[in-house]
Design a protein around this motif. Sequence first.
Motif, short mmCIF file in Angstrom:
data_model
loop_
_atom_site.label_atom_id
_atom_site.label_comp_id
_atom_site.label_asym_id
_atom_site.label_seq_id
_atom_site.Cartn_x
_atom_site.Cartn_y
_atom_site.Cartn_z
N LEU A 226 0.86 -1.18 0.00
CA LEU A 226 0.00 0.00 0.00
C LEU A 226 0.90 1.23 0.00
O LEU A 226 1.92 1.25 0.71
CB LEU A 226 -0.84 -0.03 1.27
CG LEU A 226 -2.18 0.66 1.30
CD1 LEU A 226 -3.09 0.19 0.17
CD2 LEU A 226 -2.86 0.37 2.65
N TYR A 227 0.55 2.23 -0.78
CA TYR A 227 1.30 3.50 -0.81
C TYR A 227 0.35 4.61 -0.36
O TYR A 227 -0.74 4.75 -0.92
CB TYR A 227 1.78 3.81 -2.23
CG TYR A 227 2.95 2.98 -2.69
CD1 TYR A 227 2.80 1.63 -2.97
CD2 TYR A 227 4.21 3.56 -2.87
CE1 TYR A 227 3.88 0.86 -3.41
CE2 TYR A 227 5.29 2.81 -3.32
CZ TYR A 227 5.12 1.46 -3.58
OH TYR A 227 6.18 0.71 -4.01
N LEU A 228 0.78 5.38 0.62
CA LEU A 228 -0.09 6.44 1.14
C LEU A 228 0.57 7.81 1.03
O LEU A 228 1.76 7.96 1.27
CB LEU A 228 -0.41 6.20 2.62
CG LEU A 228 -1.09 4.89 3.00
CD1 LEU A 228 -1.27 4.83 4.52
CD2 LEU A 228 -2.44 4.77 2.29
N ALA A 252 -0.09 -3.56 -5.92
CA ALA A 252 0.19 -2.37 -5.13
C ALA A 252 -0.90 -1.34 -5.39
O ALA A 252 -1.35 -1.16 -6.52
CB ALA A 252 1.55 -1.79 -5.51
N GLU A 253 -1.31 -0.68 -4.32
CA GLU A 253 -2.33 0.35 -4.47
C GLU A 253 -1.86 1.64 -3.85
O GLU A 253 -1.25 1.63 -2.78
CB GLU A 253 -3.61 -0.07 -3.74
CG GLU A 253 -4.49 -0.99 -4.55
CD GLU A 253 -5.85 -1.12 -3.92
OE1 GLU A 253 -6.70 -0.22 -4.12
OE2 GLU A 253 -6.06 -2.12 -3.21
N GLY A 254 -2.18 2.73 -4.51
CA GLY A 254 -1.91 4.04 -3.94
C GLY A 254 -3.21 4.59 -3.41
O GLY A 254 -4.26 4.44 -4.03
N PRO A 264 -9.47 0.70 3.09
CA PRO A 264 -8.22 -0.06 2.97
C PRO A 264 -7.58 -0.48 4.30
O PRO A 264 -6.82 -1.45 4.33
CB PRO A 264 -7.28 0.88 2.20
CG PRO A 264 -7.94 2.20 2.15
CD PRO A 264 -9.39 1.99 2.39
N ILE A 265 -7.93 0.19 5.39
CA ILE A 265 -7.33 -0.19 6.66
C ILE A 265 -7.67 -1.64 7.03
O ILE A 265 -6.94 -2.31 7.76
CB ILE A 265 -7.74 0.81 7.77
CG1 ILE A 265 -6.75 0.75 8.92
CG2 ILE A 265 -9.18 0.59 8.23
CD1 ILE A 265 -6.79 1.94 9.83
#
Length: 366
Positions: A226-228, A252-254, A264-265
Amino acid sequence: EKGGFRHFMLKEIYEQPQAVLNTFRGRLNPETGEISLPEISLLPEEIQRISKIFIVACGTSYHAGLVGKYLLERWVGIPVEVDLASEFRYRHLLIDNHTLAIPISQSGETADTLAGLRMARQMGAKIISICNVLGSTITRESHGTIYTHAGPEIGVASTKAFTSQLTALLLLTFYLAQARGTSPEGCRELLSALVAVPGILENWLPKWHKTSEEIAQRFYKARNFLYLGRNIHFPIALEGALKLKEISYIHAEGYAAGEMKHGPIALIDEQMPVVALAPKDHVYEKMVSNIEEVRSRRGQVISLVTEGDETLPEVSQATIHLPQVVPEVSPIVATVPLQLLAYEIAVTLGCDVDQPRNLAKSVTVE
Ligand code: M6R
């Protein structure tokens, strides 16, 4: 031809100091703060008349467009919509001759972006494209083009074209801000920040590369990432995730960090590396709380923090340092270690980084 590098992608990552320099060279005067972009053949009254801006692009170029929205709205004060070209071309568009459309494309041949350009033009918009390839179709059909001059990009994963697009968007932002008389003073300061970027990249590339190698060794087995990020770094989270998925085939998700609680948590556990873009800016504290939320669910945090930050490295499992820069140029700087991280993970997994499966360098069909 790869100049001693193992892959074109790595060579192109290392060419970014030069690529960014080539984009702004000859176009700005750091002393007077003046920008010259004669290729934007818009009359002063045409610039005054602009009431809305559409940015149209695909993939990485779309992520550059998202950064452009923050820059243009902040410094030029015109509302900006950023559309994926494949969506733009099939929706009901509110465009007239007070609209400026900005197609962004490395290749200048992307079918959807070209179709979007043609539609906007037909509806009366002025078209100023941002493009890397001289004489490409998109440039020929635009009223004006800001060339990025990044040099040929061979790797399928876009790297130096992206940071050059961000540079071109900064130039366009300052140019329009000057032409419309919005914040000329602030612009001058930002220009010196931009001029410093090639030197900063040059200095930091070896450190980032080393850190990325280490982090890749620890995390390459993960099946999801995950990219935040928030604000101007949210598009960089999207771009970091795109780089990883296209060359390493890791999912992978941004995400905008503030969206964590909205879904997403639920994904977070000890198997989930979370790359958090958390430089010291006006949303830093918010990022710190997001990182704490990830930690309390045992997610593995890889944080990108400003040099000197002692708080986040303590709660992170891995840290990538970033130099202290103004927010406007920070996306350019923060992108580079994420490219290196994706590259190192893909190489560790034995993937063909220059020619990933199922992908073409230029998508000329819909
Ligand atoms: O040539 P373009 O900038 O129009 O290409 C757009 C996308 O196809 C491109 O950015 C693609 O997403 C890259 N593989 C990203 O690394």
